[in-house]
Design an enzyme around this catalytic site. Structure first.
Site, PDB file in Angstrom:
ATOM      1  N   SER A  94      -7.592   1.636   8.228  1.00 42.48           N
ATOM      2  CA  SER A  94      -8.815   1.494   7.663  1.00 42.48           C
ATOM      3  C   SER A  94     -10.000   2.059   8.376  1.00 42.48           C
ATOM      4  O   SER A  94     -10.018   3.098   8.946  1.00 42.48           O
ATOM      5  CB  SER A  94      -9.181   0.282   6.846  1.00 42.48           C
ATOM      6  OG  SER A  94      -9.983   0.243   5.746  1.00 42.48           O
ATOM      7  N   ASP A 221      -4.843   3.762  -3.991  1.00 37.70           N
ATOM      8  CA  ASP A 221      -5.781   3.150  -2.986  1.00 37.70           C
ATOM      9  C   ASP A 221      -7.196   2.940  -3.449  1.00 37.70           C
ATOM     10  O   ASP A 221      -7.768   4.173  -3.519  1.00 37.70           O
ATOM     11  CB  ASP A 221      -5.633   3.925  -1.698  1.00 37.70           C
ATOM     12  CG  ASP A 221      -6.271   2.992  -0.277  1.00 37.70           C
ATOM     13  OD1 ASP A 221      -7.363   2.325  -0.870  1.00 37.70           O
ATOM     14  OD2 ASP A 221      -6.077   3.772   0.737  1.00 37.70           O
ATOM     15  N   HIS A 249      -4.493  -0.570  -0.327  1.00 38.47           N
ATOM     16  CA  HIS A 249      -5.224   0.018   0.969  1.00 38.47           C
ATOM     17  C   HIS A 249      -4.355  -0.901   2.193  1.00 38.47           C
ATOM     18  O   HIS A 249      -4.901  -0.508   3.125  1.00 38.47           O
ATOM     19  CB  HIS A 249      -6.649  -0.515   0.769  1.00 38.47           C
ATOM     20  CG  HIS A 249      -7.383   0.037   1.872  1.00 38.47           C
ATOM     21  ND1 HIS A 249      -7.644   1.447   2.091  1.00 38.47           N
ATOM     22  CD2 HIS A 249      -8.142  -0.690   2.860  1.00 38.47           C
ATOM     23  CE1 HIS A 249      -8.504   1.538   3.128  1.00 38.47           C
ATOM     24  NE2 HIS A 249      -8.819   0.255   3.717  1.00 38.47           N
TER      25      HIS A 249
END
Length: 268
Positions: A94, A221, A249
């Protein structure tokens, strides 16, 4: 202070080449527990917590210093310097994907490969409706509302957002784990890190990267949709894009075997 103490660094593995694992917003190094052990036989694995997260030294948090991703990238470089790492593999989930990009731009000799798990260089669409220009997945109003909600009630935000971020509604225990991770994060640090994460625009930096990168794009996602992975693949020269069957995610938690296999295949 030692970078190893500051960032709660843990080193394991039997290999000579290092592999650093960097966690995303609201998480800590424990989010890699299903992935990192698979690389110990071939790599010197390095786990750490960003300041404000996990077991990192909270006394080192300075809101003026950590007002952009640059300081987080500098922390990665400090860890590399103290461990005397060169040509390491950086695995960032991320927001840490862009932290790794910034670190590799600043000191490219330290990194041989980047593995970007569910990355996004910018979360905000160029147009409010996402109909024209870059599509990051959120309008400016969306992000403003998300940050206001977090500021108003961090615990409620964690409970509402964790299942959405995680995906996999048929496995509620995953969302509950992410919610618990959010709630363990210092609220003051989390509020600022959220702003830094969701308001950053690292698109101009992408052309400066010379380190080869693997982009792991999860399906469904809600934070970094597939069009973002496509954008990064086009923007990063020599990059490899892998579309995962994993949903949500956080494939490092929801689909660790697929995540490990994709990384192993790339590094071979």
């Amino acid at each position: 202070m030692s970078a190893l103490r500051k960032n709660n660094v843990r080193v394991d593995g039997a290999g000579q080449q290092a592999m650093l694992f960097a966690h995303g917003f609201g998480c800590d190094q424990g989010m890699w527990r299903f992935v990192e052990p698979s690389f110990r036989a071939g790599y010197r694995t390095v786990l750490f917590d960003h300041v404000g997260s996990g077991g990192a030294d909270l006394a080192c948090y300075d809101p003026q210093r950590y007002d952009s991703l640059v300081q987080y990238a500098d922390d990665v470089l400090d860890i590399c310097a103290e461990l005397q790492l060169e040509q390491a593999v950086f695995v960032g989930h991320s927001v840490s994907a862009m932290i790794g990009v910034l670190a590799a731009i600043k000191q490219p000799q330290l990194f041989s490969r980047l593995v970007l798990v569910c990355p996004s260089p910018c979360y905000i669409n160029d147009s409010d409706d996402g109909a024209t220009g870059y599509v990051g997945g959120f309008s400016r109003g969306d992000i403003a509302g998300l940050i206001d909600f977090l500021d108003d009630n961090f615990v409620a935000w964690s409970g509402a957002m964790a299942p959405t971020i995680m995906g996999n509604p048929e496995r509620p225990e995953l969302g509950q784990e992410l919610e618990s991770s959010f709630c363990r994060t210092d609220p003051t640090c989390a509020r600022q890190f959220a702003r830094v994460t969701f308001l950053s625009d690292n698109r101009p930096d992408l052309a400066l990267l010379r380190t080869p990168a693997l982009i792991l794009q999860a399906s469904e996602d809600a934070i970094a949709p597939p069009c973002v992975g496509d954008y990064l693949h086009q923007a990063l020269r020599g990059s490899t894009l892998v579309r995962m069957a994993a949903r949500g995610h956080c494939p490092n938690l929801s689909a660790p075997q697929e995540t490990v296999a994709a990384i192993h295949d790339y590094l071979r």
